[in-house]
Design an enzyme around this catalytic site. Structure first.
Site, PDB file in Angstrom:
ATOM      1  N   CYS A   1      10.235  58.226  -2.309  1.00 25.03           N
ATOM      2  CA  CYS A   1      10.738  58.421  -3.677  1.00 25.03           C
ATOM      3  C   CYS A   1      11.106  59.865  -3.990  1.00 25.03           C
ATOM      4  CB  CYS A   1       9.694  57.984  -4.700  1.00 25.03           C
ATOM      5  SG  CYS A   1       9.251  56.252  -4.605  1.00 25.03           S
TER       6      CYS A   1
ATOM      7  N   ASP B   1       0.674  35.503  14.319  1.00 20.79           N
ATOM      8  CA  ASP B   1       0.205  34.337  13.573  1.00 20.79           C
ATOM      9  C   ASP B   1       0.874  33.112  14.176  1.00 20.79           C
ATOM     10  OD1 ASP B   1      -1.176  32.792  11.807  1.00 20.79           O
ATOM     11  OD2 ASP B   1      -0.442  33.779   9.992  1.00 20.79           O
TER      12      ASP B   1
HETATM   13  N1  GUN Z   1      -1.598  33.698   6.625  1.00 17.20           N
HETATM   14  C1  GUN Z   1      -2.052  33.682   5.347  1.00 17.20           C
HETATM   15  N2  GUN Z   1      -3.051  32.766   5.227  1.00 17.20           N
HETATM   16  C2  GUN Z   1      -3.231  32.216   6.435  1.00 17.20           C
HETATM   17  C3  GUN Z   1      -4.136  31.208   6.942  1.00 17.20           C
HETATM   18  O1  GUN Z   1      -4.967  30.646   6.224  1.00 17.20           O
HETATM   19  N3  GUN Z   1      -4.020  30.908   8.274  1.00 17.20           N
HETATM   20  C4  GUN Z   1      -3.102  31.520   9.101  1.00 17.20           C
HETATM   21  N4  GUN Z   1      -3.066  31.185  10.392  1.00 17.20           N
HETATM   22  N5  GUN Z   1      -2.252  32.457   8.628  1.00 17.20           N
HETATM   23  C5  GUN Z   1      -2.315  32.788   7.321  1.00 17.20           C
HETATM   24 ZN    ZN Z   2       7.111  56.186  -3.925  1.00 17.98          ZN
END
Ligand code: GUN
Ligand code: ZN
Length: 645
Positions: free
Chosen positions: A279, A89
């Site tokens: 668990c 990300d």
């Molecule tokens: N992670 C959770 N929501 C988003 C989003 O809208 N854009 C990006 N790039 N990462 C995320």
């Molecule tokens: Zn568990």
């Protein structure tokens, strides 16, 4: 490259292969790895839990000198010791949480490429649910610009093009349509975390469905930030293929455990009734007394097992054609999720295009929301437009539980017919003409004996509409006097049944062509059911015992081609493909040139060449717009090729 292998509803089992040659089976979830704190190591996720893909944050790596250096030197896969697919990300979520990030789109995209991620992410702008429509629209312009830039920079890396648009369905769809035109590899639906945190599931459904309407089916859809096991079945049903979860670790740090029916605080739990490997063998009391670090480890692992188990269940139900049932059950975990399920009914018409004509198993009614399934709309539409009544007088009978109707009401039906009445049964589907009572979904569905008012009202409404359209006169079947006389001959009843099913399945025009000339019906000696339709000495149709529908033979296909103009029931393939398909090989997406858009999955289809000659018959696995957008995969499973035998 994304290939659809199985499907149910809008859901699909797919195979996604990255440019680097790594592949994963969808639907799947990518656990989030915080590169600084590896609560569970990527290696454990791969080897022990079987997660084939993870997601980590390139923004954090770039901003942490030691990690930045290591990632550039070794590459991401070696640094994290993860052999599967790695998605990164971009820092968008950090800007949502903490405000502006100090980085340009170009810098972060180039960095992701430099460290060898499989799938990188554009620095999209997170559209908050409280934003105005104008503010949202303006930010999408910028996100689209950045996405174009990311596409131009991606090289051999795959890229996530994030659909934004806050809670505005028109903006979502528009953004999705524009993204669909770009050379993007995966489509996350972004900006949905606040909706899930605030339990705004009806709006989440609008967001997902309007995004899906604009996207191409040939790319996987990722629901960004959705990682609770509770939502997986429902979101998969709506056509989401990928998920990610940071919550398994976040919740663990918070002493919370994820279960299929919600998340629970360890302090408030009364018992630990979990048998997962994390668990097993530990009591609640013992768990509460462990050190914080130990506990985070156990709870993280428990949460991952909860996700893993639910994913396995979702895949199984999907393969069995029962995902609707699982999703409907899961949506009862919280009233807000039930809102989501109820909202989904608004998309019944759109979903109907993707819903198979029949399934292997029976439909189980789980509650009034079941009426929102596309199969209800399809039945209502077809019974109103494709049914031709044998007489103009109807006799109504009641009793869903008396299936199969023709066997239960044998005497009553015969009596009604002697007096010129067509027996119609009022059931939860609406009106069922006796001729159709063995056909999917009528015979292959189970409803509770104690009916709810929605079912009563809706089926009555459809029945009244149907009776008014199709008949001149209606009586209550139980009030018909018993009269002696000549029975309507069995051959005539069989023919009416044979034609009624064909009209429902193929349409009225095609049925006229199939049932032209002298008709002979061959029936099973054992069950008495129709098996083959012979028309003027040609075997044109075979009826399947399981769903009561026909398989179309080449002789039948040729008649339809002659009588009904294209594109009805056709899919055309390239000249190159003809020799293969005519010999019984499956028809592939990449060799398809045209297709009837009204065909749905599992429908009978006639594969034709460019001059509309029959090449083969088979069953649709995908629908037209999927076929044209897919680069690979089977479009039609061929049964009879014209050159076989
Ligand atoms: N992670 C959770 N929501 C988003 C989003 O809208 N854009 C990006 N790039 N990462 C995320
Ligand atoms: Zn568990």
């Amino acid at each position: 490259m994304f290939e659809i292998l199985r499907r149910d509803g809008m859901a699909r089992i797919g195979k996604f292969t990255t440019t680097s040659g790594r592949s994963i089976e969808t639907p799947t979830l990518l656990p989030v790895i915080n590169p600084k704190i590896k609560t569970v190591t990527p290696r454990e996720l791969y080897d022990e839990f079987g997660f084939g893909a993870i997601i980590t944050n390139s923004y954090i790596i770039k901003n942490t000198p030691a990690l930045n250096e290591e990632a550039r030197a070794k590459g991401l896969h070696e640094m994290l010791d993860f052999p599967g697919v790695i998605m990164t990300d971009s820092g968008t979520f950090q800007s949502h949480m903490y405000g502006e990030v100090e980085m340009t789109n170009k810098e972060i995209v180039e960095f992701q490429r430099a460290i060898g991620t499989d799938i990188g992410t554009v620095l999209d702008i997170f559209t908050e649910p409280f934003w105005t429509e104008q503010q949202t629209a303006d930010s999408i312009v910028e996100t689209l610009k950045r996405t174009e830039e990311a596409v131009s920079l991606k090289g051999e890396m795959m890229i996530n093009g994030v659909v934004q648009g806050s809670v505005y369905p028109n903006l979502r769809k528009d953004c999705a349509e524009k993204m669909a035109k770009m050379d993007i590899d995966v489509h996350p639906i972004g900006g949905v975390v606040p909706l899930m945190e605030q339990y705004r599931y009806a709006e989440l459904v609008d967001v997902i469905m309007s995004s899906k309407m604009g996207l191409n089916p040939n790319r996987p859809v990722h629901l960004f930030g959705a990682g609770h096991p509770m939502i997986l079945a429902f979101a998969t049903l709506m056509g989401c293929d990928l998920f990610d979860s940071a919550s398994y670790a976040k919740f663990a740090k918070d002493d919370r455990m994820m279960f299929i029916d919600g998340s629970f605080r360890l302090a408030e739990m009364q018992s630990l009734d979990c048998n997962c490997p994390a668990c097993r063998g530990i009591t609640l009391e013992a768990l509460k007394k462990t050190t914080k670090n130990e506990r985070i480890k156990i709870l993280s692992r428990h949460n991952l097992f909860a996700i893993k188990n639910e994913l396995a269940l979702v895949r199984r139900y999907l393969r069995e054609g029962r995902l609707w049932e699982l999703a409907e059950l899961r949506c009862r975990a919280h009233p807000a999720m039930l809102d989501g399920l109820r909202r989904l009914r608004d998309y019944q018409e759109f979903m109907e295009k993707f819903d198979p004509i029949s399934r292997d198993g029976a439909i189980f009614y789980t509650g009034i929301e079941t009426r929102g399934r596309p199969v209800f709309k399809r039945y209502a539409d077809r019974i109103m437009t494709r049914y031709v009544p044998p007489t103009k007088k109807a006799a109504i009978f009641y009793g869903e539980q008396n299936k199969p109707y023709s066997r239960h009401f044998t005497e009553e039906f015969a009596n009604a017919r002697r007096q010129g009445y067509t027996p119609i049964i009022l059931c939860p589907w609406g009106p069922v003409p006796a001729e159709l009572d063995e056909m999917y979904p009528l015979a292959q569905s189970l409803f509770p004996a104690i009916e709810d008012t929605d079912t009563t009202n809706e089926s009555e409404e459809l029945t009244l509409d149907f009776l008014e359209t199709m008949f001149d006169e209606t009586v209550n079947g139980s009030e018909l006097e018993m009269k002696e006389g000549e029975d309507v001959p069995e051959e005539q009843l069989d023919l009416e049944r044979a034609k009624a099913v064909s009209r429902y399945q193929f349409g009225i025009e095609a049925t006229d062509a199939l049932f032209r000339g002298t008709i002979e019906l061959r029936k099973s000696k054992k069950t008495g059911k129709i098996r083959n339709v012979i028309s003027d000495g040609e075997h044109v149709l075979s009826m399947r015992a399981g769903d009561g529908f026909y398989t179309l033979r080449l002789e039948g296909a040729r008649r339809i081609l002659e009588a009904v103009p294209a594109p009805h029931m056709r899919m055309a393939v390239t000249d190159d493909s003809v020799p293969f398909v005519s010999n019984g090989r499956n028809a592939m997406c990449q060799f398809t040139t045209a297709c009837d858009e009204n065909l749905v999955p599992m429908d009978e289809v006639i594969v034709v060449d460019k001059d509309d000659n029959a090449v083969a018959t088979g069953r649709m696995l995908l629908v037209a717009n999927e076929i044209f957008s897919m680069k690979k995969g089977i479009a039609v499973k061929i049964r009879n090729g014209s050159e076989e035998d």
